[in-house]
Design an enzyme around this catalytic site. Structure first.
Site, PDB file in Angstrom:
ATOM      1  N   ASP A 376       0.801  -1.225   0.000  1.00 50.62           N
ATOM      2  CA  ASP A 376       0.000   0.000   0.000  1.00 50.62           C
ATOM      3  C   ASP A 376       0.832   1.272   0.000  1.00 50.62           C
ATOM      4  O   ASP A 376       0.328   2.336  -0.367  1.00 50.62           O
ATOM      5  CB  ASP A 376      -0.957  -0.015   1.189  1.00 50.62           C
ATOM      6  CG  ASP A 376      -2.095  -1.010   0.989  1.00 50.62           C
ATOM      7  OD1 ASP A 376      -2.496  -1.213  -0.174  1.00 50.62           O
ATOM      8  OD2 ASP A 376      -2.579  -1.585   1.972  1.00 50.62           O
ATOM      9  N   TYR A 461     -10.014  -0.889   1.432  1.00 53.59           N
ATOM     10  CA  TYR A 461      -9.787  -1.001   2.877  1.00 53.59           C
ATOM     11  C   TYR A 461      -9.525   0.355   3.512  1.00 53.59           C
ATOM     12  O   TYR A 461      -8.966   1.259   2.884  1.00 53.59           O
ATOM     13  CB  TYR A 461      -8.598  -1.930   3.176  1.00 53.59           C
ATOM     14  CG  TYR A 461      -9.050  -3.311   3.581  1.00 53.59           C
ATOM     15  CD1 TYR A 461      -9.618  -3.534   4.827  1.00 53.59           C
ATOM     16  CD2 TYR A 461      -8.955  -4.383   2.710  1.00 53.59           C
ATOM     17  CE1 TYR A 461     -10.060  -4.791   5.204  1.00 53.59           C
ATOM     18  CE2 TYR A 461      -9.385  -5.648   3.072  1.00 53.59           C
ATOM     19  CZ  TYR A 461      -9.942  -5.845   4.327  1.00 53.59           C
ATOM     20  OH  TYR A 461     -10.385  -7.088   4.697  1.00 53.59           O
ATOM     21  N   HIS A 674      -7.261 -12.913   7.429  1.00 60.67           N
ATOM     22  CA  HIS A 674      -8.680 -12.563   7.328  1.00 60.67           C
ATOM     23  C   HIS A 674      -9.348 -13.494   6.317  1.00 60.67           C
ATOM     24  O   HIS A 674      -9.000 -13.482   5.137  1.00 60.67           O
ATOM     25  CB  HIS A 674      -8.835 -11.113   6.884  1.00 60.67           C
ATOM     26  CG  HIS A 674     -10.252 -10.629   6.907  1.00 60.67           C
ATOM     27  ND1 HIS A 674     -10.637  -9.420   6.376  1.00 60.67           N
ATOM     28  CD2 HIS A 674     -11.392 -11.187   7.417  1.00 60.67           C
ATOM     29  CE1 HIS A 674     -11.929  -9.260   6.539  1.00 60.67           C
ATOM     30  NE2 HIS A 674     -12.412 -10.320   7.159  1.00 60.67           N
TER      31      HIS A 674
END
EC number: 1.4.3.-
Length: 753
Positions: A376, A461, A674
């Site tokens: 990111d 996100y 996740h």
């Protein structure tokens, strides 16, 4: 007037006088209600923290003007630049070398010159490349120097550059032109002509250095909802590596488990009836899977936190003080929040605490999902930290701070109110005891912390970045994940890679791994690393030697080299791991700070993966290395688009150097696996999705420093607990009348989009 009447009046007068005296005495012992008090200043802030300050908007503009006039090459604004042109990609402050800064802060040395780091994409050159220039001095630049080779050992290849907004726009135009070649298929599969479908990028882009081939996943778009949950089953591979946009092309089409050479081939297969099509209805706004619109009318307001006499912290420029704490804060446009010169009671504990990277690595049986490894930082963790919503993202009365950035433009932009600072009552005792033997008393202290927070939205996100400062001298770092899951179209054995969360939606499994740099200076720069853990020893009881006792004992060990201090991700850490000073505390123990990691990380990418070295920081939940000016970060934003030949490989930092009495850095990885499930719809919630670490004093003091807090509460059985002068909790009833006048709600976060 009768004597009886006189006596009655006299008694009433005396009672009235007595009552007034009681009221006056009580007022003397009570705080003056609703009086706004300035925060206590533990130290004088004389502007020294500005040595770490982010660039101002004016400084950014000055740097751009200097570059435009002094490089001798044409520069096109990045928002309009073709890959074959030159442009300014982004700017940041160039933080001076640590030695220079400490001479200035601690020894009265000269203030280091203020400089900027400018990153340029040179596409219009015989050998296109990425160049990094240091420009200074600010605010009036007069020189620049090329630091690319010094930092990276050579020129940075052009294909490693991030994808710009202009590049994405050209790719989208190409995809929609190609979709028009399959009109019958699009009508059947998606009730669409292609214009209402949106694309989601994946990364990295190919399988070897030099590749720039990206899978794009297509979704139904419904205004006001998260399109990430509405895949249509169509994915396209775009080759956008050529400097000339006209030569870009679609290399492959994927639909419902099958691959095609072109949209024309896809259309032909459909026309002859050789393609199995899942016919999707156009989603409606009132029933779409990802809608976050309230389903009930507003109810009564919930609890509101406020400061009866104003904030007890101070924010001046980039400097914060709070009850013994002080630090400087900033925001890197790529890697996000960073803190410098963290001190408690005037002593520096941490020189630098900064976010380094956030990795999201996915699994799926569709090409886009299975190849996604988002780094990111390359997208812009700091740049996409947008305005915070007052009263939800942060308390309504928090202090909100604007951040400026310059990326893909020649003019700076401002994310208003994009960082917040507030004191938080955790509604939990920091410490307490009720004594019910020998003597009867109660003592305790509320757990109030200072929080500095930013929230980054990175495509689907949202990451909440928190830094918390406790009255015990502890620093807590925490990240919460929320926002939308990413999804694939459900087909075949899709549930091997996640859970079905909608009619045709697969919530794809993924890991979140977050990396931090912590440059601890515990009682000085020279520290060592010590581990402590427990063992059982079996001994005869010394008073009779008749029985055996299983006695726990403490095992202490000094870790002397970097290889010993590199702890693999999924192997238990020593329960106590501390940076220790050579100096003892009052009781003869080394003054230390303990690192305590709270993490549920998934498995790291296998080391035989061709791209593993680009994220090799993820091998370790904690690694301690000697601090080096030439190792400022654990990764590079250029690693995203060329992970096969990483610009920075963290694994190279660990070369078994001695770490005894050295300036050390702790590199910490936290994260979680996740597996999306039904309750992730519409959004992933923060409950249970929080990880981080503590930096806790361990024999650093001679006692818990919070005993000096003015918020401490103590009363005994011999005292009147309801007396405001003896018990600050008894003063709250009057303080509660001081509810502040809240400013009107305002939100301008959509202005820069």
């Amino acid at each position: 007037m009768s004597l009886k009447t006189v006596l009655i009046l006299l008694g009433l007068a005396l009672a009235t006088i007595f009552a007034l005296v009681c009221v006056l005495l009580t007022r003397e012992r009570s705080p003056r209600t609703c009086q706004h008090l300035p925060p206590q200043q533990e130290e004088t802030e004389d502007g020294q923290s500005l040595v770490f300050a982010d660039l101002t908007a004016e400084e950014m503009s000055q740097v751009v003007r200097y570059l435009q006039g002094h490089l001798g090459v044409p520069l096109v604004e990045a928002s309009r630049a073709e890959p074959s042109e030159n442009c300014i990609a982004w700017l940041d402050v160039q933080v001076p070398a640590k030695a220079e800064v400490l001479r200035f802060l601690d020894s009265g040395g000269a203030r280091p010159p203020r400089e900027a780091l400018a990153v340029l994409y040179f596409g219009k050159q015989p050998e296109p490349n990425i160049t990094e220039l240091v420009v200074g001095p600010l605010p009036r630049p007069a020189y620049h120097r090329d630091v690319t080779v010094h930092k990276y050992g050579g020129k940075v290849p052009y294909h490693r550059r991030a994808v710009t907004g202009r590049e994405y726009a050209e790719i989208n135009a190409l995809i929609h032109r190609e979709l028009r070649k399959a009109p019958l298929f699009l009508t059947a599969c998606c009730e669409s002509n292609g214009t209402d479908l949106v694309t989601l990028t994946t990364a990295p882009r190919g399988f070897k250095s030099g590749d720039r081939l990206t899978w794009f996943v297509l979704f139904h778009n419904v205004a006001g909802t998260g399109y990430y949950l509405s895949p249509v089953g169509l994915e396209v591979l775009v080759d956008h590596g050529d400097l000339h946009v006209s030569r870009w092309q679609l290399r492959k089409i994927f639909y419902n488990g099958r691959y095609f050479a072109s949209t024309g081939d896809l259309e032909q297969e459909f026309v002859v009836g050789a393609l199995e099509v899942v016919r999707l209805k156009q989603p409606q706004a009132d029933a779409v899977l990802g809608s976050m619109k309230p389903r009930r009318p507003p109810g009564p307001p919930g609890p509101l936190q406020f400061e009866p006499q104003g904030p007890r912290y101070s924010v001046r420029n980039n400097h914060v003080t709070f009850q013994g704490w002080s630090f400087a804060f900033g925001m890197n446009p790529n890697t996000g929040p960073r803190l410098f010169d963290i001190r408690y009671r005037g002593e520096r504990i941490v020189y630098e605490l900064s976010l380094q990277e956030a990795l999201a690595l996915y699994g799926s049986n569709s090409p886009g999902g299975m190849s996604t490894r988002y780094l990111d930082g390359s997208f812009g963790i700091g740049r996409f930290a947008y305005e915070l919503v007052r009263g939800l993202d942060c308390p309504y009365t928090a202090t909100y701070v604007d951040r400026h950035y310059l990326a893909e433009a020649d003019t700076p932009k401002t994310n208003q109110n994009s960082l917040c600072i507030f004191e938080h009552d955790s509604a939990l005792p920091l410490r307490r005891h009720f004594s019910d033997s020998q003597s009867f008393y109660y003592g305790g202290l509320r757990k109030n912390v200072l929080v500095i927070r930013a929230i980054s939205t990175l495509i689907n996100y949202d990451y909440i970045w928190d830094f918390l400062f406790h009255a015990t001298g502890a620093v807590e770092v925490r990240v919460h994940a929320t926002g939308y899951i990413s999804s694939s179209f459900l087909h075949g054995r899709g549930t091997d890679y996640g859970n079905r969360v909608g009619p045709h939606t697969l919530g794809t499994m993924h890991i979140h791994h977050i990396h931090y740099k912590v440059d601890l200076d515990v009682d000085g720069q020279l520290n060592s690393l010590e581990s402590q853990d427990m063992e059982y020893e079996f001994v005869k009881d010394p008073w009779s030697a008749q029985s055996t006792i299983e006695r726990p004992h403490l095992r202490r060990e000094r870790l002397e080299r970097e290889d010993e201090a590199a702890f693999p991700l999924n192997v238990p850490l020593p329960r106590y791991l501390s940076f220790v000073s050579p100096n003892p505390n009052k009781w003869g123990h080394p003054r230390s700070y303990r690192i305590q990691v709270i993490s549920f990380a998934g498995k790291h990418l296998p080391t035989n993966s061709s791209m593993e070295r680009s994220v090799s920081w993820g091998r370790y939940q904690l690694a301690v290395t000697r601090r080096k000016e030439e190792e400022p970060t654990s990764t590079s934003i250029y690693n995203q688009n060329d992970p096969w030949t990483p610009t920075v490989a963290f694994a190279d930092f660990i070369n078994n150097e001695t770490i005894t009495n050295q300036d050390l850095v702790a590199w910490i990885t936290v994260g979680f696996l996740h597996v999306p499930h039904a309750e992730d719809i519409p959004n992933t919630v923060t409950v249970g999705n929080s990880v981080g670490f503590f930096l806790r004093p361990y024999n650093y003091f001679s006692e818990d420093p919070s005993v000096d807090s003015a918020d401490s509460v103590y009363f005994s059985s011999e005292q009147e607990a309801g007396a405001c002068g003896d018990n600050p909790l008894a003063c709250l009833s009057s303080a509660a009348t001081c509810a502040p006048r809240l400013p009107p709600f305002h939100f301008g976060g959509f202005l820069n989009l």
